[in-house]
Each structure stands twice: as structure tokens, then as C-alpha cells.
Design an enzyme around this catalytic site. Structure first.
Site, PDB file in Angstrom:
ATOM      1  N   ALA A 100       0.840  -1.201   0.000  1.00 33.65           N
ATOM      2  CA  ALA A 100       0.000   0.000   0.000  1.00 33.65           C
ATOM      3  C   ALA A 100       0.870   1.244   0.000  1.00 33.65           C
ATOM      4  CB  ALA A 100      -0.933   0.007   1.214  1.00 33.65           C
ATOM      5  N   ASP A 101       0.271   2.321  -0.475  1.00 38.89           N
ATOM      6  CA  ASP A 101       0.929   3.631  -0.410  1.00 38.89           C
ATOM      7  C   ASP A 101      -0.134   4.671  -0.094  1.00 38.89           C
ATOM      8  OD1 ASP A 101       3.385   5.236  -0.780  1.00 38.89           O
ATOM      9  OD2 ASP A 101       2.211   6.194  -2.355  1.00 38.89           O
ATOM     10  N   THR A 102       0.167   5.528   0.879  1.00 40.24           N
ATOM     11  CA  THR A 102      -0.790   6.551   1.318  1.00 40.24           C
ATOM     12  C   THR A 102      -0.189   7.934   1.104  1.00 40.24           C
ATOM     13  OG1 THR A 102      -1.740   5.085   3.001  1.00 40.24           O
ATOM     14  CG2 THR A 102      -2.124   7.451   3.269  1.00 40.24           C
TER      15      THR A 102
END
Length: 238
Positions: A100-102
Site C-alpha cells: 500500500a501507499d498513502t
């Protein structure tokens, strides 16, 4: 449903009795992230047995050459692929890799992690004083190896979740200074952690709370199902 539901003696920390969790039982699941928050969120839905392998992807994509959606999706995908390529020949092949990347977007600018206490304070001031909410985007990428010898040898699925966050206008500079001094948000995009003391900065959110923490849980479950059982997912696509 052939039989009515009933309570059992199952422990709350165990996963729900769903095909995706039954399939993954005793299989190797990798979280391609060093974020303790993402691990805690997966633990929350019963995925306790996780190998945590931080991706070696440099996260150096040129933001000026792509949209926010493209940037966050490509970053999550490359994180997942980097770990897949590293681990696919391991003694125990992974059944599923989750990455994931936020990012936080304010005034159409990506808000990174604070560079210093002064930068941190000004970042929080800007989020508080903005007339519009800032937006939190998380891209999730799931990879599962394919049994059939079909190129490229894996199934890769992605999803992007967006949540709007409204900071409280009555939060004082004194409070912001105290929050910066706590160091809670120094390693977080946007400079705060909503699951901690940072909740005191927030007036309301529109969207998925777990997305702001770092991993949208419902969307992640849907993506896991779509990756492992593309024709049999529990949820319909939105």
C-alpha cells in the site's frame, strides 16, 4: 445461506469464516510494508500470521509526470512487485502479497512527512486553516502467483481509496505546538495519526476511517478476494 447464523466459541481475533480466509489459512501472507499501523489493521480483521518485508522500491517516481491517482497506484504496485520478485523463489512461496501507499493532498499539493519540527507545525497550521478538507488517498496492491503457466505468472490487482478529512478550526497554535512536541506524527504523511492523539485535530471525516490510518480494510478484503478468486468475490464491485 442454507442455515441461520449462530454464535460460536470462536475467539474475536480470529478471521471471519469466509472463503478467502479459509484459503489463506496456513499459507504465507506477506505485508510489503514496514508500517506498524497497516500490520495492526490486518491483525484487526484476523490476519495475525504475517511476514513483514519492507519493499526495496525507492519510491522516487516523478510526481510531475503523472496524476495523483497514477502516482499512488504505481507506487503501491511497484512495492508489491519488488517483494514478489524477491520472494517468489523462496522455500515457501507466498500465497498473497499486500502492499500500500498513502498520500495526503491539500490545495492540490501532495503533503509529505514533516522535514523538521518547524515544517511539522506549519504543515498542521495549513491543514487547519484551509477552507477545504484535505484528502487522503491509499492505493492497495495485491499479488498472488498463478498456478497456470500464464505470463506474467501472477495476478496483480489494485484499488485506490479516498477519504476527506476536516480539521477542527478551533484547534489553537498552542495545541499544534504540543502535538508536534509529542512526535507522534513526525513519520506520518500530513503530520498526524488519526488513531492516536491526532484524533483531537479532526472535526470529521467523509469516507473510510481505516484509510486515513493507512489501509482501507473493506476495500482490501475485496481486493484480496478479487486477486485470489477473480470470478467468486464476496462483494460486488462498487
Amino acid at each position: 445461506m442454507s442455515e441461520p447464523p449462530s454464535y460460536t466459541d470462536a475467539v474475536a481475533a480470529q478471521p471471519l469464516n469466509l472463503p478467502v480466509f479459509q484459503f489463506l489459512r496456513d499459507k504465507r501472507i506477506i505485508l510489503a510494508s514496514g508500517s506498524p499501523r497497516r500490520r495492526q489493521l490486518l491483525n484487526q480483521i484476523g490476519i495475525a500470521k504475517l511476514d513483514v518485508i519492507k519493499s526495496g522500491f525507492a519510491e522516487d517516481l516523478d510526481k510531475s509526470q503523472m496524476s495523483v491517482y497514477e502516482y499512488v497506484q504505481e507506487t503501491a504496485s511497484r512495492k508489491a512487485l519488488a517483494v514478489y520478485k524477491q520472494e517468489i523463489e523462496a522455500d515457501v512461496e507466498p500465497a498473497l502479497i499486500i502492499a500500500a501507499d498513502t498520500i495526503v493532498l491539500s490545495k492540490n499539493q501532495i503533503v509529505e512527512k514533516p522535514k523538521s519540527p518547524i515544517d511539522h507545525f506549519r504543515m498542521l497550521q495549513s491543514l487547519r486553516d484551509d477552507d477545504f478538507p484535505h484528502r487522503v488517498f491509499t492505493a492497495v496492491a495485491c499479488i498472488a502467483p498463478l498456478e497456470e503457466p500464464v505470463y506474467p505468472g501472477y495476478s496483480l490487482q489494485t484499488h485506490i481509496e479516498e477519504t476527506q478529512v476536516f480539521f477542527a478550526k478551533d484547534v489553537s497554535d498552542e495545541f499544534l505546538s504540543a502535538y508536534v512536541a509529542s512526535a507522534e506524527g513526525k513519520d506520518a504523511a500530513g503530520g498526524y495519526q488519526i488513531q492516536g492523539k491526532g484524533a483531537l485535530l479532526v472535526d470529521k471525516i467523509v469516507g473510510d476511517y481505516s484509510n486515513v490510518v493507512g489501509l482501507p480494510l473493506k476495500a482490501t478484503l475485496q481486493l484480496m478476494e478479487k486477486t485470489l478468486f477473480p470470478e467468486e468475490s464476496e462483494f460486488e464491485d462498487a
